[in-house]
Design a protein around this motif. Sequence first.
Motif, PDB file in Angstrom:
ATOM      1  N   GLU A  81       1.395   4.713  -3.034  1.00 20.69           N
ATOM      2  CA  GLU A  81       1.733   4.161  -1.718  1.00 20.69           C
ATOM      3  C   GLU A  81       0.853   2.941  -1.505  1.00 20.69           C
ATOM      4  O   GLU A  81      -0.096   2.708  -2.269  1.00 20.69           O
ATOM      5  N   THR A  83      -0.474   1.891   1.706  1.00 18.29           N
ATOM      6  CA  THR A  83      -1.344   1.856   2.893  1.00 18.29           C
ATOM      7  C   THR A  83      -2.846   1.853   2.558  1.00 18.29           C
ATOM      8  O   THR A  83      -3.584   1.050   3.131  1.00 18.29           O
ATOM      9  N   ARG A 111       5.494   7.890  -8.054  1.00 14.79           N
ATOM     10  CA  ARG A 111       5.169   9.265  -7.638  1.00 14.79           C
ATOM     11  C   ARG A 111       5.846  10.218  -8.612  1.00 14.79           C
ATOM     12  O   ARG A 111       7.028  10.051  -8.911  1.00 14.79           O
ATOM     13  N   GLU A 113       7.737  12.840  -8.974  1.00 19.46           N
ATOM     14  CA  GLU A 113       8.618  13.737  -8.219  1.00 19.46           C
ATOM     15  C   GLU A 113       9.784  14.129  -9.114  1.00 19.46           C
ATOM     16  O   GLU A 113      10.070  13.464 -10.112  1.00 19.46           O
ATOM     17  N   LEU A 120      13.027   9.039  -6.722  1.00 23.24           N
ATOM     18  CA  LEU A 120      12.797   8.674  -8.120  1.00 23.24           C
ATOM     19  C   LEU A 120      11.289   8.652  -8.367  1.00 23.24           C
ATOM     20  O   LEU A 120      10.505   8.926  -7.461  1.00 23.24           O
ATOM     21  N   HIS A 123       9.783   3.570  -7.199  1.00 24.47           N
ATOM     22  CA  HIS A 123      10.632   2.911  -6.198  1.00 24.47           C
ATOM     23  C   HIS A 123       9.899   1.706  -5.644  1.00 24.47           C
ATOM     24  O   HIS A 123       8.696   1.569  -5.821  1.00 24.47           O
ATOM     25  N   GLN A 125       8.970  -0.361  -2.198  1.00 19.06           N
ATOM     26  CA  GLN A 125       8.840   0.035  -0.799  1.00 19.06           C
ATOM     27  C   GLN A 125       8.390  -1.153   0.053  1.00 19.06           C
ATOM     28  O   GLN A 125       7.319  -1.727  -0.181  1.00 19.06           O
ATOM     29  N   ASP A 129       2.653  -3.873   8.142  1.00 16.14           N
ATOM     30  CA  ASP A 129       1.553  -3.254   8.883  1.00 16.14           C
ATOM     31  C   ASP A 129       0.889  -4.268   9.801  1.00 16.14           C
ATOM     32  O   ASP A 129       0.764  -5.437   9.454  1.00 16.14           O
ATOM     33  N   ARG A 272       4.744  13.864   9.676  1.00 18.11           N
ATOM     34  CA  ARG A 272       4.402  13.087   8.479  1.00 18.11           C
ATOM     35  C   ARG A 272       3.405  13.805   7.582  1.00 18.11           C
ATOM     36  O   ARG A 272       2.474  14.443   8.043  1.00 18.11           O
ATOM     37  N   TYR A 276      -3.581  10.350   7.158  1.00 20.01           N
ATOM     38  CA  TYR A 276      -4.305   9.335   7.940  1.00 20.01           C
ATOM     39  C   TYR A 276      -3.715   9.029   9.310  1.00 20.01           C
ATOM     40  O   TYR A 276      -4.356   8.395  10.137  1.00 20.01           O
ATOM     41  N   TYR A 277      -2.480   9.477   9.569  1.00 23.78           N
ATOM     42  CA  TYR A 277      -1.884   9.142  10.869  1.00 23.78           C
ATOM     43  C   TYR A 277      -2.621   9.827  12.014  1.00 23.78           C
ATOM     44  O   TYR A 277      -3.002  10.990  11.918  1.00 23.78           O
ATOM     45  N   LEU A 295      14.813   7.326   5.402  1.00 25.24           N
ATOM     46  CA  LEU A 295      14.974   5.993   4.820  1.00 25.24           C
ATOM     47  C   LEU A 295      13.658   5.239   4.915  1.00 25.24           C
ATOM     48  O   LEU A 295      13.423   4.272   4.214  1.00 25.24           O
ATOM     49  N   CYS A 296      12.827   5.694   5.827  1.00 21.73           N
ATOM     50  CA  CYS A 296      11.636   4.939   6.174  1.00 21.73           C
ATOM     51  C   CYS A 296      10.676   5.879   6.906  1.00 21.73           C
ATOM     52  O   CYS A 296      11.120   6.784   7.599  1.00 21.73           O
ATOM     53  N   GLY A 317       2.169   0.888  10.905  1.00 25.46           N
ATOM     54  CA  GLY A 317       3.073   0.293   9.930  1.00 25.46           C
ATOM     55  C   GLY A 317       4.110   1.278   9.455  1.00 25.46           C
ATOM     56  O   GLY A 317       4.155   2.423   9.886  1.00 25.46           O
ATOM     57  N   GLY A 319       6.758   2.231   5.760  1.00 25.37           N
ATOM     58  CA  GLY A 319       7.220   1.978   4.401  1.00 25.37           C
ATOM     59  C   GLY A 319       8.690   2.339   4.327  1.00 25.37           C
ATOM     60  O   GLY A 319       9.103   3.375   4.856  1.00 25.37           O
ATOM     61  N   THR A 324      16.675   4.957  -1.052  1.00 23.89           N
ATOM     62  CA  THR A 324      17.395   5.533   0.086  1.00 23.89           C
ATOM     63  C   THR A 324      18.150   4.441   0.847  1.00 23.89           C
ATOM     64  O   THR A 324      19.210   4.702   1.402  1.00 23.89           O
TER      65      THR A 324
HETATM   66  P1  HAM Z   1       6.291   7.742   2.885  1.00 24.58           P
HETATM   67  O1  HAM Z   1       7.007   8.475   3.965  1.00 24.58           O
HETATM   68  O2  HAM Z   1       5.602   8.527   1.856  1.00 24.58           O
HETATM   69  O3  HAM Z   1       5.278   6.754   3.623  1.00 24.58           O
HETATM   70  O4  HAM Z   1       7.314   6.776   2.185  1.00 24.58           O
HETATM   71  C1  HAM Z   1       8.079   5.856   2.924  1.00 24.58           C
HETATM   72  C2  HAM Z   1       9.495   5.741   2.372  1.00 24.58           C
HETATM   73  O5  HAM Z   1       9.449   5.408   0.978  1.00 24.58           O
HETATM   74  C3  HAM Z   1      10.309   7.015   2.416  1.00 24.58           C
HETATM   75  O6  HAM Z   1      10.926   7.195   3.668  1.00 24.58           O
HETATM   76  C4  HAM Z   1      11.343   6.763   1.317  1.00 24.58           C
HETATM   77  O7  HAM Z   1      12.367   5.890   1.763  1.00 24.58           O
HETATM   78  C5  HAM Z   1      10.538   5.988   0.299  1.00 24.58           C
HETATM   79  N1  HAM Z   1      10.065   6.862  -0.781  1.00 24.58           N
HETATM   80  C6  HAM Z   1       8.917   7.584  -0.828  1.00 24.58           C
HETATM   81  N2  HAM Z   1       8.816   8.279  -1.981  1.00 24.58           N
HETATM   82  C7  HAM Z   1       9.932   7.974  -2.699  1.00 24.58           C
HETATM   83  C8  HAM Z   1      10.430   8.345  -3.990  1.00 24.58           C
HETATM   84  N3  HAM Z   1       9.766   9.187  -4.781  1.00 24.58           N
HETATM   85  N4  HAM Z   1      11.611   7.851  -4.381  1.00 24.58           N
HETATM   86  C9  HAM Z   1      12.298   6.981  -3.612  1.00 24.58           C
HETATM   87  N5  HAM Z   1      11.883   6.583  -2.395  1.00 24.58           N
HETATM   88  C10 HAM Z   1      10.724   7.070  -1.940  1.00 24.58           C
HETATM   89  C11 HAM Z   1       4.328   5.989   3.017  1.00 24.58           C
HETATM   90  O8  HAM Z   1       4.289   5.810   1.822  1.00 24.58           O
HETATM   91  C12 HAM Z   1       3.400   5.284   3.970  1.00 24.58           C
HETATM   92  N6  HAM Z   1       2.324   4.694   3.190  1.00 24.58           N
HETATM   93  C13 HAM Z   1       4.165   4.275   4.782  1.00 24.58           C
HETATM   94  C14 HAM Z   1       3.305   3.511   5.761  1.00 24.58           C
HETATM   95  C15 HAM Z   1       3.025   2.182   5.737  1.00 24.58           C
HETATM   96  N7  HAM Z   1       2.699   4.018   6.825  1.00 24.58           N
HETATM   97  C16 HAM Z   1       2.045   3.049   7.449  1.00 24.58           C
HETATM   98  N8  HAM Z   1       2.237   1.935   6.777  1.00 24.58           N
END
Ligand code: HAM
Length: 436
Positions: A81, A83, A111, A113, A120, A123, A125, A129, A272, A276-277, A295-296, A317, A319, A324
Amino acid sequence: VSISKKPYKGTRDFFPTQKRMQNYFFSKMSKAAESFGYEPYDGPMLEEVELYKAKSGEELINDQIYSFTDRGERFVAIRPEMTPTVARMVSQVHKEVSKPIRWYSIPNLYRYERPQKGRLREHWQFNCDIFGANDIFGELEILQIAINLFKSFGADHTMFEILLNDREIVDNVFKEVLKVDEETSYKLYKIIDRYKKVTPEAFDKTLNELNLDANCIKELKEYLKLNKTSDVIEYLKSKNLSDTSKRLENLSTHLNLLQLSDFIVYDPTIVRGLDYYTGLVFEIFDKNPDNRRALCGGGSYANLLKIFNEPELGGTGFGLGDVTLENFLVGHKLLPEFSTPKNDILITFQDDIATTQAMQVASELREQGLKVITTLDKTKINKVFNLAEKKGTQFVALIGSDEVTSKSIQIKNIKTKSQEQFKITDITKIQDYLKV
Ligand code: HAM
């Protein structure tokens, strides 16, 4: 042994068609962020694992991170990620730059997964922020950027919704209403985060494992039923927690004023998975029942800079993932066609002696900024139009021996079927003709 032609599990090859789609996504993302004055940044693919251990949460660290020890005995991870990286970068410069800091990036993340629809191992992203913003106004802006991005793809409120909550509310409900200790609170967060991903029976089962008393469970279930901002406010008042709802009330008033309320739904189960939130938390969901995936995801984090021994500088912020997003756009028939490239003109010649003339005209047109493809061999007239279609040009040039003698070229507009002859020195006239 033969080596597999397929990409590594859970990753994608981007052939030109897919790469065109990715470029399309990226340009919309950059535009959405830059229209609010966000500046692009980027960081390294590798970070020390410690960076994520601090506050990203156990799921990411235990199950999903790609990590290894490098040749210098450093324990590193491929970024899962962005952040922690952006917080690390902000911690280096926040004293010198004016606030709020508004940054965006479109990193590829890894990741571990199980690959499936919407998930996947690699990805891209879109991350936006804001740091050091005043109260709810940073949060409002972040929500606006996400909504604007979806709108720029042609989506409206019938297609997606923002499910939103506030961790401060959850914290206070846990502490003041359920009266559970910090450790139980942490476990409850993890259980609620999985609320929609498991059956009601499985949810009850994990809840029972916490040995909460019956009243506590009753209270929790009452809280989990709330689905309207106005009900949450009433609920908090009835529990003598009206201070806690102030920010939600304020945010809700402004969302109304900005006519964004149609996109927002209060959802107590959105907490979530990342640790950290501390404040607002939200996820954007597709309303299409076949694609009920986030989606986000995003929210506010007040203390992430503290892990670098810096003073508190709150950030908000989100992502938004490309996988998606694509599913969303396909489901709502909002994805344009990317199978052919886009070029301005295909220059062909029908006689070997025209080779250099074709190349000369092509060079001059490229200097004017046009996208020009030349055939490197002579082409039969009956093949020209088919080729132009494949190369995505509306114009074709034909050069035979007559044109070489008269130092000219024929240009056809495939759509209007008109045709004109130009002197090869008349580049401006040619350029005007190619304008559509
Ligand atoms: P997250 O919810 O882990 O947040 O990921 C954000 C978005 O990234 C998800 O809603 C999804 O669309 C996409 N995503 C995550 N993992 C995968 C995956 N394995 N395959 C495809 N898409 C994926 C964060 O990562 C936080 N750091 C976001 C953030 C930014 N918060 C504050 N600032």
